[in-house]
Design a protein around this motif. Structure first.
Motif, short mmCIF file in Angstrom:
data_model
loop_
_atom_site.label_atom_id
_atom_site.label_comp_id
_atom_site.label_asym_id
_atom_site.label_seq_id
_atom_site.Cartn_x
_atom_site.Cartn_y
_atom_site.Cartn_z
N ASN A 146 0.96 -1.35 -0.10
CA ASN A 146 -0.30 0.12 -0.13
C ASN A 146 0.91 1.65 0.04
O ASN A 146 0.43 2.15 0.26
CB ASN A 146 -0.98 0.16 1.24
CG ASN A 146 0.01 0.20 2.40
OD1 ASN A 146 1.14 -0.16 2.85
ND2 ASN A 146 -0.86 0.22 3.39
N PHE A 147 2.01 0.57 -0.65
CA PHE A 147 2.48 1.90 -0.21
C PHE A 147 2.91 3.27 -1.22
O PHE A 147 2.82 4.24 -1.14
CB PHE A 147 4.55 2.03 -0.57
CG PHE A 147 5.43 2.89 -1.00
CD1 PHE A 147 5.61 3.45 0.52
CD2 PHE A 147 6.25 3.64 -2.00
CE1 PHE A 147 6.54 4.91 0.26
CE2 PHE A 147 6.82 4.29 -1.62
CZ PHE A 147 7.18 5.35 -0.96
N GLN A 148 2.33 3.27 -2.45
CA GLN A 148 2.00 4.42 -2.88
C GLN A 148 0.71 4.69 -2.67
O GLN A 148 0.42 6.11 -3.17
CB GLN A 148 1.97 3.80 -4.74
CG GLN A 148 2.95 3.43 -5.01
CD GLN A 148 3.07 3.44 -6.77
OE1 GLN A 148 2.48 3.80 -7.64
NE2 GLN A 148 4.31 2.84 -6.71
N GLN A 149 0.10 3.98 -2.19
CA GLN A 149 -1.52 4.37 -1.63
C GLN A 149 -1.36 6.01 -0.60
O GLN A 149 -1.62 7.24 -0.36
CB GLN A 149 -2.48 3.16 -0.98
CG GLN A 149 -2.93 2.64 -2.50
CD GLN A 149 -4.06 3.74 -3.57
OE1 GLN A 149 -3.40 3.65 -4.54
NE2 GLN A 149 -4.94 4.54 -2.78
N VAL A 150 -0.59 4.89 0.63
CA VAL A 150 0.01 6.21 1.37
C VAL A 150 0.18 7.65 1.04
O VAL A 150 0.03 8.46 1.48
CB VAL A 150 1.02 5.50 2.45
CG1 VAL A 150 1.66 6.27 3.67
CG2 VAL A 150 0.12 4.46 3.37
N CYS A 151 1.35 7.34 -0.32
CA CYS A 151 2.01 8.22 -0.64
C CYS A 151 1.19 9.40 -1.44
O CYS A 151 1.28 11.11 -1.43
CB CYS A 151 3.93 8.20 -1.37
SG CYS A 151 4.29 7.77 -0.49
N LYS A 152 -0.39 9.22 -2.28
CA LYS A 152 -1.10 9.36 -2.60
C LYS A 152 -1.69 10.44 -1.18
O LYS A 152 -2.12 11.57 -1.55
CB LYS A 152 -2.21 8.78 -3.69
CG LYS A 152 -1.43 7.93 -4.94
CD LYS A 152 -2.41 7.08 -5.63
CE LYS A 152 -1.86 6.70 -6.32
NZ LYS A 152 -2.70 5.22 -7.99
N LYS A 153 -2.19 9.29 -0.66
CA LYS A 153 -2.48 10.51 0.80
C LYS A 153 -2.23 11.68 1.45
O LYS A 153 -2.59 12.83 1.75
CB LYS A 153 -3.20 9.58 1.89
CG LYS A 153 -4.29 9.99 2.90
CD LYS A 153 -5.08 8.94 3.11
CE LYS A 153 -6.42 9.79 4.25
NZ LYS A 153 -6.56 8.57 5.27
N ILE A 154 -0.89 11.69 1.10
CA ILE A 154 0.39 12.12 1.74
C ILE A 154 0.44 13.56 1.02
O ILE A 154 0.07 15.22 1.51
CB ILE A 154 2.11 12.02 2.13
CG1 ILE A 154 1.98 10.86 3.28
CG2 ILE A 154 2.73 12.43 2.62
CD1 ILE A 154 2.93 9.93 3.79
N LEU A 155 0.76 13.10 -0.36
CA LEU A 155 0.86 14.10 -1.36
C LEU A 155 -0.60 15.15 -1.86
O LEU A 155 -0.37 16.26 -1.91
CB LEU A 155 0.77 13.38 -2.36
CG LEU A 155 2.66 13.85 -2.89
CD1 LEU A 155 2.87 12.10 -4.27
CD2 LEU A 155 3.59 14.19 -2.65
N SER A 156 -1.68 14.49 -1.50
CA SER A 156 -3.50 15.08 -1.77
C SER A 156 -3.54 15.88 -0.24
O SER A 156 -3.99 16.96 -0.37
CB SER A 156 -4.24 14.10 -2.37
OG SER A 156 -4.99 13.54 -0.46
#
Length: 220
Positions: A146-156
């Motif tokens: 789920n790494f990229q999903q976490v990053c998407k949330k951080i960046l959003s």
């Protein structure tokens, strides 16, 4: 850009301590490569592209941490103007309001003053990027699924900082003569999240609507 930001924005006003990469690690080498490209004057659309032979998750991790540091620096500079009186709601103008939810202390979306929201946001991001189970730093340890999903949330969520600063505090940025530097930071961020499709287009709406077309002005 890093040098310019450091010169224009006061480092003692960084909202959170900078997250650093350990010298000698692959992440550190990638970070140096990214910084060298930024300072070389290359087209930012090319700067954000994944270097040949590099792991995409390492590249995303480096940029998430770097954007966290840069946006901390930007918000820390205007935070003295962002009080419960001036910004009683975390918003981007009259149309957009951001409510905080983390599943722990705030189980439902909660309306908060912008400064309180920013504190919770930066704490939450810092916790995530310091979590070895999400951002592993040891050689050979894989990234979670789920790494990229976490990053998407951080960046959003970091995008919301840009929205608030541009719409509510840009006069303060201009009075410091720093608008060119925040624009460059935003441009770098925008090209990166676009290159890897890391944010839903609907999230970008506050800065791309016709009356607030910051993105079009800066990035095209």
């Amino acid at each position: 850009m890093a040098l310019c930001l450091g010169q224009v924005f006061s480092k003692d006003k960084t909202f959170r301590p900078r997250k650093r990469f350990e010298p000698g690690t692959q992440r550190f080498e990638l970070y140096k490569k990214a910084q060298a490209s930024l300072k070389s004057g290359l087209d930012l659309r090319k700067v954000v592209q994944l270097p040949e032979g590099e792991n995409i998750n390492d590249w995303i991790a480096v940029h998430v941490v770097d954007f966290f540091n840069r946006i901390n620096l930007i918000y820390g500079t205007v935070s003295e103007f962002c009080t419960e009186r001036t910004c009683p709601i975390m918003s981007g103008g009259l149309r957009y309001e951001y409510r905080w939810q983390d599943g722990d202390d705030y189980k439902k979306p909660t309306k908060l003053p912008a400064l309180k929201y920013m504190n919770l946001l930066m704490d939450w991001i810092e916790t995530n990027i310091n979590n070895e189970n999400i951002f592993p730093t040891r050689v050979g340890v894989p990234f979670p699924k789920n790494f990229q999903q976490v990053c998407k949330k951080i960046l959003s969520r970091l995008f919301r900082v840009f929205v608030h600063v541009y719409i509510h505090h840009f006069d303060s940025i201009c009075s410091m003569g720093a608008e060119a530097h925040i624009n460059t930071c935003y441009k770098h961020y925008y090209y990166f999240i676009s290159e890897f499709s890391l944010i839903e287009h609907s999230e970008l709406e506050p800065l791309v609507r016709k009356e607030r077309a910051m993105t079009e002005k800066i990035c095209n």
